[in-house]
Write a protein that holds these residues in place. Structure first.
Motif, PDB file in Angstrom:
ATOM      1  N   THR A 182      -4.388   2.765   4.125  1.00 49.10           N
ATOM      2  CA  THR A 182      -4.737   1.601   4.928  1.00 49.10           C
ATOM      3  C   THR A 182      -5.755   0.754   4.171  1.00 49.10           C
ATOM      4  OG1 THR A 182      -6.536   2.775   6.025  1.00 49.10           O
ATOM      5  CG2 THR A 182      -4.386   2.826   7.107  1.00 49.10           C
ATOM      6  N   LEU A 183      -5.891  -0.481   4.634  1.00 46.60           N
ATOM      7  CA  LEU A 183      -6.849  -1.400   4.032  1.00 46.60           C
ATOM      8  C   LEU A 183      -7.846  -1.793   5.113  1.00 46.60           C
ATOM      9  CD1 LEU A 183      -7.157  -3.056   1.298  1.00 46.60           C
ATOM     10  CD2 LEU A 183      -6.212  -4.949   2.599  1.00 46.60           C
ATOM     11  N   SER A 184      -9.120  -1.609   4.836  1.00 53.58           N
ATOM     12  CA  SER A 184     -10.138  -1.975   5.814  1.00 53.58           C
ATOM     13  C   SER A 184     -10.987  -3.105   5.265  1.00 53.58           C
ATOM     14  CB  SER A 184     -11.033  -0.770   6.113  1.00 53.58           C
ATOM     15  OG  SER A 184     -12.212  -1.209   6.766  1.00 53.58           O
ATOM     16  N   LEU A 218       0.838  -1.206   0.000  1.00 58.19           N
ATOM     17  CA  LEU A 218       0.000   0.000   0.000  1.00 58.19           C
ATOM     18  C   LEU A 218       0.871   1.254   0.000  1.00 58.19           C
ATOM     19  CD1 LEU A 218      -2.678  -1.063   2.662  1.00 58.19           C
ATOM     20  CD2 LEU A 218      -2.946  -1.060   0.182  1.00 58.19           C
ATOM     21  N   SER A 219       1.935   1.244   0.815  1.00 62.40           N
ATOM     22  CA  SER A 219       2.749   2.462   0.835  1.00 62.40           C
ATOM     23  C   SER A 219       3.581   2.601  -0.438  1.00 62.40           C
ATOM     24  CB  SER A 219       3.603   2.596   2.099  1.00 62.40           C
ATOM     25  OG  SER A 219       4.139   1.380   2.451  1.00 62.40           O
ATOM     26  N   LEU A 220       3.979   1.477  -1.025  1.00 62.58           N
ATOM     27  CA  LEU A 220       4.681   1.572  -2.312  1.00 62.58           C
ATOM     28  C   LEU A 220       3.755   2.141  -3.395  1.00 62.58           C
ATOM     29  CD1 LEU A 220       7.192   0.998  -4.057  1.00 62.58           C
ATOM     30  CD2 LEU A 220       6.281  -1.299  -4.484  1.00 62.58           C
ATOM     31  N   MET A 221       2.493   1.744  -3.350  1.00 62.73           N
ATOM     32  CA  MET A 221       1.516   2.248  -4.321  1.00 62.73           C
ATOM     33  C   MET A 221       1.424   3.774  -4.236  1.00 62.73           C
ATOM     34  SD  MET A 221      -2.440   0.936  -4.777  1.00 62.73           S
ATOM     35  CE  MET A 221      -3.056   1.309  -3.131  1.00 62.73           C
ATOM     36  N   ILE A 271      -5.901   7.534   3.238  1.00 63.64           N
ATOM     37  CA  ILE A 271      -6.703   6.940   2.175  1.00 63.64           C
ATOM     38  C   ILE A 271      -7.006   5.524   2.627  1.00 63.64           C
ATOM     39  CG2 ILE A 271      -6.756   6.128  -0.216  1.00 63.64           C
ATOM     40  CD1 ILE A 271      -4.981   8.521  -0.930  1.00 63.64           C
ATOM     41  N   ARG A 272      -8.294   5.262   2.838  1.00 65.25           N
ATOM     42  CA  ARG A 272      -8.692   3.948   3.326  1.00 65.25           C
ATOM     43  C   ARG A 272      -9.300   3.162   2.171  1.00 65.25           C
ATOM     44  NH1 ARG A 272     -12.178   4.335   8.559  1.00 65.25           N
ATOM     45  NH2 ARG A 272     -10.231   5.252   9.305  1.00 65.25           N
ATOM     46  N   MET A 273      -8.676   2.034   1.872  1.00 68.56           N
ATOM     47  CA  MET A 273      -9.149   1.208   0.763  1.00 68.56           C
ATOM     48  C   MET A 273      -9.933   0.021   1.315  1.00 68.56           C
ATOM     49  SD  MET A 273      -7.981   2.742  -1.927  1.00 68.56           S
ATOM     50  CE  MET A 273      -8.093   1.493  -3.225  1.00 68.56           C
TER      51      MET A 273
END
Ligand SMILES: [Zn+2]
Length: 239
Positions: A70-72, A44-47, A97-99
């Motif tokens: 983050t991923l929820s 996620l942080s690389l993205m 940014i919550r994905m």
């Protein structure tokens, strides 16, 4: 629209997206599966880092003191969300940014229509959802507010070629509705060896079902009592 960096050409947009996708898939085996099995925080942080470097020339990392991705797995109503703390003035900006993993992990066969684009794979859909949230982050950094105004639509089109702001990704609700499960409908499920029937009042990852029960804790306007059950959707049938 004047931007503090040079926006990509339409050819570059597609190239960036495919290069970034390749880099993320190379480092994350869970992301390579269909449906996607898992996605690592470092992915996620690389993205974010790659998009910021290639599309925004580092403008996002210069504008935010902290921007997290983050991923929820609990977020079931939106595929992505931009969340920011209100700051009176100054540049002490923190945002997230919550994905939604819940959306991502359910996607199988494309094409998916989102933000006006037709994308072939769940992984690409995930990136296009992320691009939409990046536009919120940029608009907020530039103007101190963000929404779905004409200004936002122009930004999303200029940077990513998006021509809309909606997606047709299947939600829990639409998937359940296809099986006859909607709020207000009667449904049946088994519980401790008994078959219970009640009314669906909420659909998310699980459904909330109110079952008539003389000793239940909930009472409606007419004085009838109910017990509340949370039932995983696969265990529920319409009746
Ligand atoms: Zn939005």
């Amino acid at each position: 629209m004047s931007l503090p960096f040079v926006p990509p050409t339409p050819e570059q947009i597609a190239q960036h997206r495919s290069d970034i996708l390749k880099a993320l898939m190379a480092q994350d085996a869970g992301l390579r599966c269909v449906p996607v099995r898992s996605i690592q925080p470092s992915t996620l942080s690389l993205m974010l880092t790659l998009y910021d470097a290639r599309v925004f020339s580092g403008y996002l990392s210069r504008s935010y003191r902290a921007l997290r991705v983050t991923l929820s797995t609990r977020m079931t109503s939106a595929a992505g969300k931009f969340i920011h703390a209100r700051v009176a003035r100054g540049r002490a900006r923190e945002a997230e940014i919550r994905m939604s993993g819940d959306f991502l992990f359910r996607l199988k066969d494309g094409p998916f229509l989102l933000n006006g684009l037709s994308v072939a794979t769940p992984q690409e859909a995930f990136l296009v959802v992320f691009e939409h949230e990046l536009c919120h982050a940029l608009e907020y950094a530039l103007y101190g507010s963000t929404g779905h105004s004409a200004r936002f639509v122009t930004l999303a089109n200029t940077l990513f070629g998006h021509t809309g702001i909606r997606h047709s990704l299947p939600t829990r609700k639409t998937q359940a509705a296809a099986n006859g499960l909607i709020c207000g409908a009667q449904a049946v499920f088994s519980f401790q060896g008994r078959s219970l029937c009640g009314v669906i009042t909420y659909i998310g990852k699980t459904a909330t079902v109110m079952v008539p029960d003389s000793s239940g804790a909930y009472r409606d306007k007419k004085g009838r009592r109910y017990a509340k059950y949370r039932v995983p959707l696969p265990l529920l049938r319409p009746c």
